[in-house]
Enzyme design. Sequence first.
Site, PDB file in Angstrom:
ATOM      1  N   GLY A  45       5.643   2.018  10.942  1.00  0.00           N
ATOM      2  CA  GLY A  45       7.146   1.404  10.882  1.00  0.00           C
ATOM      3  C   GLY A  45       7.220  -0.173  11.281  1.00  0.00           C
ATOM      4  O   GLY A  45       8.311  -0.388  11.586  1.00  0.00           O
ATOM      5  N   SER A  73       0.148   4.878  11.859  1.00  0.00           N
ATOM      6  CA  SER A  73       0.879   5.175  10.793  1.00  0.00           C
ATOM      7  C   SER A  73       1.133   6.839  10.958  1.00  0.00           C
ATOM      8  O   SER A  73      -0.011   7.452  10.988  1.00  0.00           O
ATOM      9  CB  SER A  73       0.168   5.121   9.412  1.00  0.00           C
ATOM     10  OG  SER A  73       0.673   5.670   8.275  1.00  0.00           O
ATOM     11  N   ASP A  75       0.921   8.757   8.415  1.00  0.00           N
ATOM     12  CA  ASP A  75       0.036   9.230   7.428  1.00  0.00           C
ATOM     13  C   ASP A  75      -1.385   9.275   7.925  1.00  0.00           C
ATOM     14  O   ASP A  75      -2.461   9.563   7.049  1.00  0.00           O
ATOM     15  CB  ASP A  75       0.280   8.352   6.125  1.00  0.00           C
ATOM     16  CG  ASP A  75       1.769   8.560   5.516  1.00  0.00           C
ATOM     17  OD1 ASP A  75       1.957   9.828   5.532  1.00  0.00           O
ATOM     18  OD2 ASP A  75       2.225   7.551   5.258  1.00  0.00           O
ATOM     19  N   HIS A  94      -2.349   3.782   0.925  1.00  0.00           N
ATOM     20  CA  HIS A  94      -1.028   4.928   0.478  1.00  0.00           C
ATOM     21  C   HIS A  94       0.040   4.130   0.183  1.00  0.00           C
ATOM     22  O   HIS A  94       0.524   2.938   0.965  1.00  0.00           O
ATOM     23  CB  HIS A  94      -0.735   5.706   1.808  1.00  0.00           C
ATOM     24  CG  HIS A  94       0.642   6.721   1.520  1.00  0.00           C
ATOM     25  ND1 HIS A  94       0.661   7.310   0.322  1.00  0.00           N
ATOM     26  CD2 HIS A  94       1.739   6.794   2.045  1.00  0.00           C
ATOM     27  CE1 HIS A  94       1.901   8.004   0.196  1.00  0.00           C
ATOM     28  NE2 HIS A  94       2.691   7.653   1.170  1.00  0.00           N
ATOM     29  N   HIS A  96       3.887   3.885  -2.269  1.00  0.00           N
ATOM     30  CA  HIS A  96       4.886   4.602  -3.186  1.00  0.00           C
ATOM     31  C   HIS A  96       5.337   3.471  -4.231  1.00  0.00           C
ATOM     32  O   HIS A  96       6.493   3.196  -4.789  1.00  0.00           O
ATOM     33  CB  HIS A  96       6.396   4.799  -2.441  1.00  0.00           C
ATOM     34  CG  HIS A  96       6.308   5.735  -1.407  1.00  0.00           C
ATOM     35  ND1 HIS A  96       7.196   6.784  -1.328  1.00  0.00           N
ATOM     36  CD2 HIS A  96       5.484   5.721  -0.234  1.00  0.00           C
ATOM     37  CE1 HIS A  96       6.534   7.581  -0.275  1.00  0.00           C
ATOM     38  NE2 HIS A  96       5.637   6.816   0.297  1.00  0.00           N
ATOM     39  N   ASP A 119     -12.019   1.630 -17.358  1.00  0.00           N
ATOM     40  CA  ASP A 119     -12.696   0.526 -16.680  1.00  0.00           C
ATOM     41  C   ASP A 119     -12.805   1.053 -15.239  1.00  0.00           C
ATOM     42  O   ASP A 119     -13.810   0.491 -14.588  1.00  0.00           O
ATOM     43  CB  ASP A 119     -12.225  -0.811 -16.678  1.00  0.00           C
ATOM     44  CG  ASP A 119     -12.377  -1.655 -17.850  1.00  0.00           C
ATOM     45  OD1 ASP A 119     -13.515  -1.226 -18.469  1.00  0.00           O
ATOM     46  OD2 ASP A 119     -11.696  -2.427 -18.303  1.00  0.00           O
ATOM     47  N   HIS A 167       5.694  12.557  -4.408  1.00  0.00           N
ATOM     48  CA  HIS A 167       5.428  11.879  -3.180  1.00  0.00           C
ATOM     49  C   HIS A 167       5.013  10.302  -3.502  1.00  0.00           C
ATOM     50  O   HIS A 167       5.980   9.521  -3.655  1.00  0.00           O
ATOM     51  CB  HIS A 167       4.537  12.600  -2.123  1.00  0.00           C
ATOM     52  CG  HIS A 167       4.228  11.863  -1.016  1.00  0.00           C
ATOM     53  ND1 HIS A 167       3.677  12.446  -0.139  1.00  0.00           N
ATOM     54  CD2 HIS A 167       4.587  10.621  -0.574  1.00  0.00           C
ATOM     55  CE1 HIS A 167       3.595  11.590   1.000  1.00  0.00           C
ATOM     56  NE2 HIS A 167       4.255  10.582   0.647  1.00  0.00           N
ATOM     57  N   TYR A 225     -20.829  -5.492 -16.457  1.00  0.00           N
ATOM     58  CA  TYR A 225     -19.783  -6.437 -16.003  1.00  0.00           C
ATOM     59  C   TYR A 225     -20.030  -7.180 -14.552  1.00  0.00           C
ATOM     60  O   TYR A 225     -20.664  -6.416 -13.895  1.00  0.00           O
ATOM     61  CB  TYR A 225     -18.585  -5.593 -15.983  1.00  0.00           C
ATOM     62  CG  TYR A 225     -17.157  -6.299 -15.632  1.00  0.00           C
ATOM     63  CD1 TYR A 225     -16.611  -6.682 -16.822  1.00  0.00           C
ATOM     64  CD2 TYR A 225     -16.862  -6.485 -14.425  1.00  0.00           C
ATOM     65  CE1 TYR A 225     -15.367  -7.157 -16.417  1.00  0.00           C
ATOM     66  CE2 TYR A 225     -15.665  -7.207 -14.141  1.00  0.00           C
ATOM     67  CZ  TYR A 225     -14.940  -7.518 -15.325  1.00  0.00           C
ATOM     68  OH  TYR A 225     -13.646  -8.146 -14.933  1.00  0.00           O
TER      69      TYR A 225
END
Lengths: 231, 231, 231, 231
Positions: A45, A73, A75, A94, A96, A119, A167, A225
Amino acid sequence: MLEQLKKEVLEANLSLVKNGLVILTWGNASGIDREKGLIVIKPSGVPYEKMTADDLVVVDLEGNIKEGSLKPSVDLPTHIELYKRFKDIKGVVHTHSDYATSFAQAKRAIECYGTTQADTFYGDIPLIRELTQEEIAADYEKNTGLVIIESLGERHLDKPGCLVSGHGVFSWGDSPRKAAENALVIESCAKMAFQTLLLNPEAKPVPAYLAKEHYERKHGSNARYGQGEKE
Amino acid sequence: MLEQLKKEVLEANLSLVKNGLVILTWGNASGIDREKGLIVIKPSGVPYEKMTADDLVVVDLEGNIKEGSLKPSVDLPTHIELYKRFKDIKGVVHTHSDYATSFAQAKRAIECYGTTQADTFYGDIPLIRELTQEEIAADYEKNTGLVIIESLGERHLDKPGCLVSGHGVFSWGDSPRKAAENALVIESCAKMAFQTLLLNPEAKPVPAYLAKEHYERKHGSNARYGQGEKE
Amino acid sequence: MLEQLKKEVLEANLSLVKNGLVILTWGNASGIDREKGLIVIKPSGVPYEKMTADDLVVVDLEGNIKEGSLKPSVDLPTHIELYKRFKDIKGVVHTHSDYATSFAQAKRAIECYGTTQADTFYGDIPLIRELTQEEIAADYEKNTGLVIIESLGERHLDKPGCLVSGHGVFSWGDSPRKAAENALVIESCAKMAFQTLLLNPEAKPVPAYLAKEHYERKHGSNARYGQGEKE
Amino acid sequence: MLEQLKKEVLEANLSLVKNGLVILTWGNASGIDREKGLIVIKPSGVPYEKMTADDLVVVDLEGNIKEGSLKPSVDLPTHIELYKRFKDIKGVVHTHSDYATSFAQAKRAIECYGTTQADTFYGDIPLIRELTQEEIAADYEKNTGLVIIESLGERHLDKPGCLVSGHGVFSWGDSPRKAAENALVIESCAKMAFQTLLLNPEAKPVPAYLAKEHYERKHGSNARYGQGEKE
């Protein structure tokens, strides 16, 4: 301690905001020092514009705080499960981000409609099942990690991210920077898949041989590449 | 060598990022010195924010590196085929810009729904067929150029770009700057066509006489747009 | 007077522009000093780029101007009704942010399709009914506040904002900053819900137990998100 | 001469780019000095980033160049017709802004689905008919002005802009700045109408009494919006 890793984790967190993947405090990035078994993660937060490397929290793989005056966090338990099982990754992100989250909310995987996605992802960007009421009640964030692992098994190298139903997005890579880059790939491919489906609801994924060509052009021992750097 | 051309090619590459047509390393621009028969092109996989004119690679029309310590873009063989066949172009650009790529993924050409597109394209922005499995396996990037040429024939002057099915955008022009500008025109027209089709799935292209009026207002010997400069 | 509150209200107003929720003069933010019973609000029709704290208008809860040489926002009577009835809020914001306003124009509430929305709204972002012709004719802005209150009753804490049919967004919070943040949450959730519905017209809201988990993770006495600050 | 007007016209042109209404050279703004009967307009095909007040062209109402070394915008004859017939306007703007142009390409007027549009347009943003082949061949830009006038009649005050079928946007106002602002209003309302229609294909315009309330709140002798300045 872990000054270099903290710098990388801070940069990965800030890149999420810069690339439009995160607003407010809706996202987090972490990195791991595999030798020491320590994770550096965003505090919970705290606004991105005020965050410094000193605000980051150092924890071990059991989630014990080893350094830092802020709470990590919420999470974190998801990150920990991913680090424990996917032993070759060194960064987790993570978000959103809005197109990808819209697929997660619509309960649709992102099929591989073109070479842009091929790719980075060998096939679709998978949709992880909803957690059950029991999984949510008992240990929500840890179980989020477990359902990702359950779905992906050993495919986490050619699927460096996923959508969690209802989510948002988790992605990973061999560094915090690469995990954040994969979060951007997912959002960009989601936007194109969204538009593709509106233009042609019957759109089909690219043939396997084209997906393979593009994926192998960028990955593996015969990659042509880039400048020969490790991916 | 080719300092002025390198500067133009660098600027064209950077304009792709600035105009939102390219993220990460998903695009490339090149230019050609027709007298010397030398192409200047973006190196493969180098981030735009770090790229300088010295990073650009000079190659001949057979793809031999003439100057530069980095590997050229993997898409170089496509650029070479376009330069060989379309003898009046001096710049080529490749992007995965998202609205245009969505049409390529949906397997739809971009019909000419308005004068915005007619100012640059005489009619639709064509969709190039998918490559066959054999064409992909044998010499993918070269064959990408060949299918573009096969489809466009001599129409490459009033069609300064196209969509490659399941892939993205190639555009060209009489300078690297103009090729990059045409990539922007394609993306902008793709966005408007996308929105037009969602508002009216039965939308019809503008009448030929209106397309002709706008195209000729800007191109050809009777052009009255601009300050009389060569297009 | 109220220098600190003026600063907060100015910042909340400017954040609306910075976050892309407001163009031209299409929005306003206010704050209240509950002890003094005084509201600080944006003046009517003044461009954001020129606005200073001194341009803000101080009014009492009857709408009498207590300080300031400019006229207050025409939406002041709506703000006043919300402050009178929702006694624990200290900031109100009004926008015409485009995705949220599109739901208001389409006469659809924003269902809670994912945890992003559940983190702030316990369930849907409600759609407030259209005003009647009489309510519009008699005291339009005041009645806008009254229909919001009529619809929300005491749910304004777990529903910190709403859509007014055919009009736009009102949001609130325990500070002007929080009210502005909630306006951003509404717009972001509206964009994701829009995209979700286009991908899956039959999309369903998340289960109540998941919405509850996310809402309570951030709010209430057992919240574990953030650094323990008062929300 | 006309230094102040040139400054206003330059600012109006630059605001189109800043507000995302124009890319490349796809738009133009002009202003008129009614006393002198002279128009200041953008030169044709000059990039915005290089344009200075000295590049602007001064013409009379017959299109004769009175000052300036560059050719005026090819759309000048449209501007002239609008100035001749709508005698109270002092600024005209033309854009191909993408949502509004999409409605023009889809051959749909923008119905008034909410108060955002009602604040500026009394009802819909009208769609002007396509020009005939003869009108295009004879005097295309002049006839574009004439079909606008034919459609709008005397409604140009409460309809300060329109969509030309298959083409783009023209808007006007009592200053170049106001004309440019109206172009932004049109694009913003177009985006919201687009989204509204995708969310609800049966969406209905707001009732006439709500449109009237909002329009009159901002315009006319009883306007209560703003600081009493002339609109």
